[in-house]
Design an enzyme around this catalytic site. Structure first.
Site, mmCIF file in Angstrom:
data_model
loop_
_atom_site.group_PDB
_atom_site.id
_atom_site.type_symbol
_atom_site.label_atom_id
_atom_site.label_comp_id
_atom_site.label_asym_id
_atom_site.label_seq_id
_atom_site.Cartn_x
_atom_site.Cartn_y
_atom_site.Cartn_z
ATOM 1 N N SER A 103 0.839 -1.195 0.000
ATOM 2 C CA SER A 103 0.000 0.000 0.000
ATOM 3 C C SER A 103 0.880 1.253 0.000
ATOM 4 O O SER A 103 1.969 1.244 0.573
ATOM 5 C CB SER A 103 -0.882 -0.031 1.251
ATOM 6 O OG SER A 103 -2.009 0.777 1.074
ATOM 7 N N PRO A 104 0.413 2.336 -0.626
ATOM 8 C CA PRO A 104 1.224 3.553 -0.621
ATOM 9 C C PRO A 104 1.502 4.018 0.805
ATOM 10 O O PRO A 104 0.571 4.145 1.596
ATOM 11 C CB PRO A 104 0.342 4.582 -1.334
ATOM 12 C CG PRO A 104 -0.832 3.865 -1.867
ATOM 13 C CD PRO A 104 -0.868 2.496 -1.303
ATOM 14 N N GLN A 122 1.636 6.800 -6.990
ATOM 15 C CA GLN A 122 0.432 7.497 -6.541
ATOM 16 C C GLN A 122 0.703 9.003 -6.610
ATOM 17 O O GLN A 122 1.621 9.506 -5.959
ATOM 18 C CB GLN A 122 0.098 7.108 -5.097
ATOM 19 C CG GLN A 122 -1.226 7.693 -4.619
ATOM 20 C CD GLN A 122 -1.480 7.443 -3.140
ATOM 21 O OE1 GLN A 122 -0.688 7.862 -2.295
ATOM 22 N NE2 GLN A 122 -2.577 6.771 -2.818
ATOM 23 N N TYR A 156 -7.001 14.839 1.213
ATOM 24 C CA TYR A 156 -6.072 15.683 0.446
ATOM 25 C C TYR A 156 -6.879 16.399 -0.640
ATOM 26 O O TYR A 156 -8.106 16.258 -0.715
ATOM 27 C CB TYR A 156 -4.905 14.837 -0.093
ATOM 28 C CG TYR A 156 -4.108 14.264 1.058
ATOM 29 C CD1 TYR A 156 -3.490 15.114 1.986
ATOM 30 C CD2 TYR A 156 -4.028 12.888 1.283
ATOM 31 C CE1 TYR A 156 -2.806 14.610 3.086
ATOM 32 C CE2 TYR A 156 -3.348 12.379 2.386
ATOM 33 C CZ TYR A 156 -2.740 13.242 3.272
ATOM 34 O OH TYR A 156 -2.080 12.762 4.377
ATOM 35 N N ARG A 201 -7.615 6.063 -5.765
ATOM 36 C CA ARG A 201 -7.875 5.744 -4.348
ATOM 37 C C ARG A 201 -8.937 6.691 -3.824
ATOM 38 O O ARG A 201 -8.831 7.913 -3.995
ATOM 39 C CB ARG A 201 -6.601 5.850 -3.512
ATOM 40 C CG ARG A 201 -6.868 5.575 -2.036
ATOM 41 C CD ARG A 201 -5.608 5.366 -1.208
ATOM 42 N NE ARG A 201 -5.293 3.949 -1.086
ATOM 43 C CZ ARG A 201 -4.596 3.400 -0.081
ATOM 44 N NH1 ARG A 201 -4.107 4.157 0.886
ATOM 45 N NH2 ARG A 201 -4.358 2.118 -0.046
ATOM 46 N N GLY A 239 -0.360 -2.365 4.248
ATOM 47 C CA GLY A 239 0.551 -1.261 4.542
ATOM 48 C C GLY A 239 1.500 -1.631 5.660
ATOM 49 O O GLY A 239 2.611 -2.132 5.437
ATOM 50 N N ARG A 240 1.029 -1.428 6.897
ATOM 51 C CA ARG A 240 1.920 -1.603 8.052
ATOM 52 C C ARG A 240 2.507 -3.006 8.122
ATOM 53 O O ARG A 240 3.644 -3.178 8.583
ATOM 54 C CB ARG A 240 1.147 -1.259 9.330
ATOM 55 C CG ARG A 240 0.851 0.232 9.423
ATOM 56 C CD ARG A 240 -0.244 0.541 10.406
ATOM 57 N NE ARG A 240 -1.516 0.011 9.955
ATOM 58 C CZ ARG A 240 -2.640 0.062 10.667
ATOM 59 N NH1 ARG A 240 -2.636 0.616 11.856
ATOM 60 N NH2 ARG A 240 -3.767 -0.436 10.187
HETATM 61 C C1 FMN Z 1 3.491 5.327 7.457
HETATM 62 C C2 FMN Z 1 2.278 5.365 6.585
HETATM 63 C C3 FMN Z 1 2.233 6.247 5.515
HETATM 64 C C4 FMN Z 1 1.124 6.273 4.670
HETATM 65 N N1 FMN Z 1 1.117 7.069 3.568
HETATM 66 C C5 FMN Z 1 0.130 6.968 2.649
HETATM 67 C C6 FMN Z 1 0.199 7.625 1.392
HETATM 68 O O1 FMN Z 1 1.175 8.284 1.074
HETATM 69 N N2 FMN Z 1 -0.838 7.500 0.536
HETATM 70 C C7 FMN Z 1 -1.933 6.745 0.849
HETATM 71 O O2 FMN Z 1 -2.857 6.660 0.042
HETATM 72 N N3 FMN Z 1 -2.016 6.092 2.009
HETATM 73 C C8 FMN Z 1 -1.009 6.173 2.904
HETATM 74 N N4 FMN Z 1 -1.064 5.435 4.054
HETATM 75 C C9 FMN Z 1 -2.222 4.554 4.283
HETATM 76 C C10 FMN Z 1 -1.885 3.125 3.813
HETATM 77 O O3 FMN Z 1 -1.711 3.078 2.414
HETATM 78 C C11 FMN Z 1 -2.998 2.144 4.183
HETATM 79 O O4 FMN Z 1 -4.172 2.513 3.520
HETATM 80 C C12 FMN Z 1 -3.236 2.105 5.683
HETATM 81 O O5 FMN Z 1 -2.023 2.022 6.396
HETATM 82 C C13 FMN Z 1 -4.143 0.932 6.066
HETATM 83 O O6 FMN Z 1 -3.564 -0.286 5.682
HETATM 84 P P1 FMN Z 1 -2.803 -1.254 6.750
HETATM 85 O O7 FMN Z 1 -3.778 -1.511 7.860
HETATM 86 O O8 FMN Z 1 -2.485 -2.498 5.970
HETATM 87 O O9 FMN Z 1 -1.590 -0.533 7.237
HETATM 88 C C14 FMN Z 1 0.019 5.426 4.938
HETATM 89 C C15 FMN Z 1 0.075 4.565 6.026
HETATM 90 C C16 FMN Z 1 1.181 4.514 6.832
HETATM 91 C C17 FMN Z 1 1.213 3.531 7.979
#
Ligand code: FMN
Ligand code: FAD
Length: 790
Positions: free
Chosen positions: A422-423, A500, A581, A629, A725-726
């Site tokens: 994930s971004p 993205q 955003y 997204r 993501g995480r």
């Molecule tokens: C450190 C961090 C930075 C993130 N930056 C972005 C981003 O730049 N663009 C975006 O669409 N989502 C961003 N997210 C959201 C993640 O893409 C994702 O949707 C969110 O963490 C939930 O997924 P997860 O539970 O698997 O972590 C970010 C999340 C984290 C933890």
């Protein structure tokens, strides 16, 4: 010790018996306003786990119950003329009347004072005369109402109507029957309880119920059908007609059977001084996930145990321990029940699914049952679903693999598996240039096996950054550095890499994440912009309302960045229209209050994001896919909800999007998200079903952490791709490890091949000597069983 129990349902009676059995010196009195045997309902179901507890707490009650049990293992899903069976589930059910008889007679034998056909004295008197008052007085609890200030109950009314019937048809499995009628989709949940009959619940949405003419006989608002002595005869005969083939010549039977709407009851606190709530008085959970009877009896067991453990003079400690112990279980059950009831409320969206997928979807609806535990319960059933999935993707001739390892084609590219990084903004660049950090970060994720690796939000201008550490694509140095990352991924891994693109809007000019997320910079802030002059939080900058000229300039910035993304060689371009955003804040009515062509109705709020999308689509190579997204809900009143999210996704689909990446929230700081495992998946699910039949894929994201969940939601048709993501920050090689854990031979990067086997963890995982003889070979076989009366 003197204990008053108000309510002679299963919760009250079971507690009374246990409390007396544990300390015969106690005086325990049960008041039940109805005469013995005068009750609603037909059968009650138990899981093996609850039965284990009941067995140990009071073997006499357990043995009497066990003698009456109907036991079976199968679930039948009847859908579109097919009956799909899944085994190994382990159910036990009995008649509610019989259960109450057993509990009553045990109470009498133990010396519990039973006052049937007698309303309990008023609460003040009970409290004065007893050390403990147990409010087991059901879903409409009078005691809970009297002490509402303390217990703070909430009541969440749902939008389906249902009615409990009995039938003299003895089903031989737990049966779900889902069918299209002229009025819409209706469903039956039915299970046997003894050799005389089954419980049969009919449920449908309010709209279908109206359309089917059931509103002619008024629904009873009170879920316990208080004061009702007769059943709704119109409902009964009409349901008999509609489900005649299922009933196969048998009758429906009423017992105070009226249409009701389910209400989820939750209470902040369950005890106050010497009064405690138990069973339906404290909480309800939708019947589709198990019975309220089971929860009430588990409460009783826990309360009796806590009282004994604490001692007679420590009632307050016992009540606190009981609440702590049970609340955790009940909250988790209510969460699963919520997922299940919402699934049934939205049933119509699944009726285009193939029966095999539909059955799997139904079985995994609460997220408690998954691909992996269905595999343990009934591997043959899972093999059939796997075969169906493989065939539906054109891989029918090959041996099946875990669902997450099938490729996905998007325009001219093939993503080698269904896992996406994930971004994630790393806030680690200087002047917007991705450096070695980004190369290692994204490169290692691509080496780790994910099919698609997404960059963080890459900003289209310096003013469009969230923080000073965000990367950008507004100059050629940035492009060249991104190209280095892209080239590495392409040269060294089978993964695809997507970019993205976004603009921070009113959420720009803030500190790095670990210095204070969304907080303004201590110095050097740049002006922020948005559709309307509304700050994100009170101490954030108020954005300048964008003029049409400024919007045109921002569009040009997006297009210039898009051209550089083409030059850098990315495989996929995602437009960031989520998380509050700039483009997201145009979409949401909470952040866009313009009165020109770009504000107001959704069509106008979509205009600017769509103009940018169209511009990018025109310059982005035709053979490469584009994604969007979105935040599918603002988690705030008046904001975007799932229905509007479907319209937004449809609009982007109409403009040529190939993938909708479904996130939620972060649009307004007052949001109240319902976090939990896979909590955003229902939004992806709704969008995917709404767009079914169109050439567009849907990506789910948000607390999807296990490969089991990924496999489950792919098979159930809730998404086509899963972004993690995480989890990838925890384990960059997550996909490779998931393959190893599932014994799937995924190609490893050659330099890493020597590490493809999971390291041994020490002696504890060594081979174990066999210490038990298997006496019954059947005991280890899958339990595939249907119930037959003796
Ligand atoms: C450190 C961090 C930075 C993130 N930056 C972005 C981003 O730049 N663009 C975006 O669409 N989502 C961003 N997210 C959201 C993640 O893409 C994702 O949707 C969110 O963490 C939930 O997924 P997860 O539970 O698997 O972590 C970010 C999340 C984290 C933890
Ligand atoms: C119409 C209907 C049908 C149902 N059918 C089924 C079914 O088939 N299978 C199933 O598993 N679950 C069924 N349920 C759910 C299930 O009955 C409950 O979840 C379960 O009984 C909860 O047990 P309880 O002891 O907490 O409350 P209840 O069983 O509701 O018992 C509460 C008792 O308190 C009594 N009471 C209330 N106030 C007073 C007072 N002031 N003085 C004296 N007595 C009082 C009531 O008369 C009632 O008997 C049904 C529920 C309803 C409403």
């Amino acid at each position: 010790m003197r204990i008053a129990v108000v309510g002679g349902g299963p919760g009250g009676l079971y507690f009374a018996a246990l409390a007396k059995q544990l300390d015969p010196g106690r005086t325990v009195t049960v008041w039940e306003r109805n005469p013995p045997g005068d009750t609603y309902g037909f059968g009650v179901v138990f899981s093996d786990e609850t039965l284990g507890g009941i067995e140990h707490a009071d073997p006499i009650i357990h043995d009497a119950m066990a003698a009456s049990f109907a036991r079976w293992d199968d679930i039948d899903v009847r859908f579109r003329d097919e009956v799909i069976t899944s085994g190994g589930h382990g159910f036990a059910a009995m008649s509610r009347r019989k259960l109450l008889d057993i509990l009553r007679s045990r109470c009498a034998d133990l010396g519990v004072q039973l006052r049937f056909a007698e309303a309990a004295p008023d609460l003040e008197r009970l409290r004065a005369d007893h050390d403990l008052v147990v409010a087991a007085d059901g879903v409409n609890s009078g005691i809970r109402t009297e002490l509402a200030d303390v217990f703070r109950p909430t009541f969440e009314g749902r939008r389906c109507r249902y009615v409990w019937f009995g039938t003299d048809k003895v089903f031989d499995a737990f049966t779900f029957d889902v069918r299209e009628t002229d009025a819409g989709v209706m469903q039956v949940h039915a299970y046997p309880y003894d050799e005389t009959g089954s419980t049969l619940i009919v449920e449908m949405t309010e709209e279908v119920w109206q359309k089917a003419g059931f509103a002619e006989s008024p629904a009873v608002v009170d879920p316990a059908c208080l004061g009702v002595s007769d059943s709704d005869t119109f409902a009964l005969s009409r349901c008999e007609e509609i489900f005649a083939d299922l009933l196969d010549g048998h009758r429906l039977i009423g017992n105070k059977s009226r249409w009701v709407s389910f209400t989820t009851v939750r209470c902040d606190t369950w005890h106050h001084e010497n009064v405690v709530l138990l069973g339906d008085a404290a909480h309800t959970a939708h019947f589709s996930i198990g019975s309220g009877t089971k929860l009430a009896m588990e409460d009783a067991l826990s309360l009796a145990a806590c009282l004994s453990e604490a001692g007679a003079d420590q009632v307050d400690l016992a009540l606190a321990a009981y609440e702590a112990e049970r609340k955790a279980v009940v909250v988790s059950t209510q969460r699963a029940a919520q997922a299940s009831l919402e699934w049934f409320e939205n049933l119509a969206q699944y009726t285009d699914q193939e029966p095999m997928r539909f059955a799997f979807n139904l079985l995994t609806r609460s997220r408690r049952v998954t691909y992996e535990n269905l595999q343990l319960r009934d591997p043959e059933f899972v093999q059939r679903v796997d075969d169906w999935f493989a065939a539906s993707l054109g891989f029918g001739a090959e041996p099946t693999r875990p669902p997450m390892f099938y490729p996905l084609r998007l325009r001219g590219i093939t993503v080698p598996n269904r896992i996406v990084v994930s971004p994630m903004d790393m806030y680690s660049s200087d002047d917007g240039i991705p450096g070695d950090f980004h190369l290692v970060h994204l490169g290692s994720k691509a080496l780790g096996g994910a099919g698609l690796v997404m960059t963080e939000m890459v900003c289209v201008s310096p003013a469009g950054r969230i923080t000073p550490g965000c990367t950008g694509l507004w100059n050629d140095d940035q492009r060249d550095s991104w190209q280095r990352v892209v080239d590495f991924v392409h040269a060294s891994t089978p993964a695809k890499i997507g970019i993205q693109l976004g603009h921070s809007g009113r959420k720009g000019s803030t500190k790095l994440m670990w210095e204070g997320m969304d907080d303004p910079l201590p110095s050097g802030n740049w002006p922020v912009v948005g559709p309307s002059p509304l700050p994100y939080k009170p101490h954030n900058q108020t954005p300048r309302e964008l003029s049409l000229g400024e919007m045109a300039a921002i569009k040009e910035e997006f297009l210039a960045a898009g051209r550089r993304a083409v030059e850098a060689g990315f495989d996929l371009l995602e437009l960031h229209c989520a998380h509050g955003y700039l483009l997201s804040s145009f979409l949401s009515p909470l952040t866009n209050q313009r009165d020109d062509d770009y504000g107001g109705p959704l069509e106008n709020r979509l205009r600017f994001p769509l103009e940018i999308f169209d511009g990018l689509r025109a310059l982005w190579p035709a053979e490469k896919p584009m994604s969007v997204r979105i935040s599918a809900t603002d988690w705030a009143p008046g904001g975007i909800d799932v229905d509007e999210a479907v319209l937004i996704a449809t609009a982007f689909a109409d403009h040529g999007a190939d993938l909708i990446d479904v996130s939620t929230g972060q649009v307004v700081s007052t949001e109240k998200p319902a976090f939990g495992r896979s909590y955003q998946v229902p939004f992806a699910d709704a969008i995917r079903n709404a767009l079914a039949g169109r050439d567009i894929a849907v990506m789910a994201v948000g607390a999807i952490s296990s490969y089991d969940d990924v496999n489950s939601l792919l098979l159930a048709g809730r998404a086509d791709l899963c972004a993690l993501g995480r989890t990838h920050l925890y384990d960059p090689q997550w996909t490779l490890h998931a393959a190893a854990d599932q014994d799937y031979q995924m190609p490893w990067p050659m330099p890493f091949a020597a590490g493809r086997r999971k390291p041994q963890t020490g002696r504890s995982d060594g081979p174990k000597p066999r210490l038990e003889l298997v006496r019954d070979p059947e005991a280890n076989a899958v339990r595939h069983g249907r119930w037959r009366p003796e």
